[in-house]
Design an enzyme around this catalytic site. Sequence first.
Site: not given
Length: 321
Positions: A236-237, A266, A285
């Site tokens: 997700s995040r 990130e 990611h």
Amino acid sequence: MKPKAIVYSKLPEEVLEYVKGHCDASCFDAPDSSPGSPFAEALKEAEGLLGAGLKVDAALLDRASRLKVVSNISVGYDNLNIPEISRRGIMATNTPGVLNDTVADTIFGLLVATARRMPELDRYVRNGQWKDSRDDVQFGLDVHHKKLGIIGLGGIGEKIVQRARFGFDMDIIYHNRSRNPKLEEQYGAAYRTLDELLAEADFVCLMTPLTPETRGMIGEREFKLMKKTAIFVNGSRGATVDEEALIEALRSGTIWAAGLDVYVQEPLPENHPLLSLDNAVLLPHIGSATRETRLEMAWTAARNLVAGLIGKTPPNLIQAK
Ligand code: DGY
């Protein structure tokens, strides 16, 4: 005169040509919005913004008074302040659908790689430690016929469930804002409260968007509810998880392992504690990062931008809640 637009992510050549066909486009590799920068100057005139990940908040919008369309090259849009964007009559768009299968492949691959410890065992081979094939140091955990608990059953979540159910004979339980009787029937998926899901699942897969409600939703309490053999996967995040609590859960053996594609910060900073944990499998990611899908996403976002700038309703307009 063509409308002015800012392109702040690298686009495939043909997509950039299309954008330039409709807009007077200024391209930036790294958007530096500090006052006086070329990007900040371009913002003053821009009617469109196209790219991935830029934080579009009130401060940026104050400096972009002509903006009409913000086109995000991603399905997630936690970088956009939607209420603020909508309040100013600006359209915001994203790229749903085109990445569902690709992200599902990544996340399911991450789940299998974590359970079977593939990156760690790759290092084991390369380091010359492979002396005896009966060595139980190589053992992982089964994926097939286990129970997948998925949190967030949108388009990507459904594709993960499809792979789990029909590819790996897994039982599916899910938690979502609303129940989905069609998917319950199609995949035999059973709805659970969050706590029930955490306690029952062999694999806890987090796929929810980042919103004020989901920020930090998995923390110390939630890890303690999981099985000791649980594998946690986050697609997700990063900010949906309390990362310190995750690190502690991995160190202490509260859960067995984690597969992560997203992080609070990130790129992941050097010396981040996750980097030293063998029971964490870490991806940069790359959920949607295939050539084909990133091309489709760029086209989708470019069409959204152009539609909005020529006075049409963009196909993927984000509705303010
Ligand atoms: C998205 O599009 O939001 C995904 O995180 C890309 O991998």
